[in-house]
Design a protein around this motif. Sequence first.
Motif, short mmCIF file in Angstrom:
data_model
loop_
_atom_site.label_atom_id
_atom_site.label_comp_id
_atom_site.label_asym_id
_atom_site.label_seq_id
_atom_site.Cartn_x
_atom_site.Cartn_y
_atom_site.Cartn_z
N THR A 31 0.88 -1.18 0.00
CA THR A 31 0.00 0.00 0.00
C THR A 31 0.91 1.22 0.00
O THR A 31 2.14 1.10 -0.12
N GLY A 32 0.31 2.39 0.17
CA GLY A 32 1.11 3.59 0.41
C GLY A 32 1.43 4.42 -0.81
O GLY A 32 2.12 5.44 -0.69
N LEU A 33 0.96 4.02 -2.01
CA LEU A 33 1.19 4.85 -3.19
C LEU A 33 -0.15 5.06 -3.89
O LEU A 33 -1.02 4.19 -3.87
N ASP A 34 -0.31 6.21 -4.51
CA ASP A 34 -1.56 6.55 -5.18
C ASP A 34 -1.54 6.03 -6.62
O ASP A 34 -0.74 6.49 -7.43
N PRO A 35 -2.43 5.09 -6.95
CA PRO A 35 -2.43 4.55 -8.32
C PRO A 35 -2.89 5.57 -9.36
O PRO A 35 -2.70 5.36 -10.56
N GLU A 36 -3.50 6.66 -8.89
CA GLU A 36 -3.91 7.71 -9.84
C GLU A 36 -2.70 8.48 -10.36
O GLU A 36 -2.77 9.11 -11.41
N ALA A 37 -1.60 8.43 -9.61
CA ALA A 37 -0.40 9.17 -10.01
C ALA A 37 0.16 8.58 -11.30
O ALA A 37 0.19 7.37 -11.48
N ASP A 38 0.58 9.45 -12.20
CA ASP A 38 1.04 8.98 -13.50
C ASP A 38 2.36 8.20 -13.40
O ASP A 38 2.65 7.37 -14.24
#
Lengths: 83, 176
Positions: free
Chosen positions: B11-18
Amino acid sequence: MARSRHPNKEVEEALTEAEARGWRFRKMGHWGRIFCPQADREGCQFGINGTPKNSEAHARHLMRAVERCPHQETDEEDNDGDI
Amino acid sequence: MEIFEFTIIATGLDPEADDFESRFYDGECGDASVSFQKGHILLDFAREAESLEDAIASAVADSQAAGATVERVEPDPLVSMADMATRSDMTRSAMTNYVKGHRQEGFPPPRFRVTTSSPLWDWADVAIWLHGKERLDRQAAKNAIVVSAANDVLDCGGNFPVALHERIEAKELELL
């Protein structure tokens, strides 16, 4: 919208198969990303590596992501309780 | 060297980030496939290493370096009766006979959901036992110990590679 072909044959075949099962491609990230039929925050996504180190494994992993997706349109087989 | 396949759940990262997958593909995790499911990041590795222990230890470190919080390593060590049958290449009814003690006594007790009709076992316990009965090869039992130890260590914290190695050594004493 047409997408460009993936440089690797195995990955391209896996992409075509995923698209046939209702997954949609979007050009973003490393090379592109493919989204499952549930196209919201709850849905599954798979990041396509444009230059995979092991293309055979990358293609297989994409197929596994399609298999484990719980949002698949279930017309081909009934659920026998496996996961 | 050998290629080891396993999945890291993070977890811990935004999948929306390119740059979500590029963090992995352009870093040390170019041998992983990054996907996102049920709010979790899944990193499917095909990692070349001397041993499964080395492969998992380096993959955990590389995933953390890419900014992910590592939660678990799969194939999940928690297994159902059906999972155990699949992993040991037996039919479900053969597995049931072992679990119920119809064939041989001393099958390890389940660890979780013990009071339910669908309990879960620790695959390492079962793999060690099955190896003792010559129903599973030594390498499969060893791998079960490594994955189970990796998850225990992730739950407890501490220096991952050191704690992992200690835990594996302790559990391997049970392996014949």
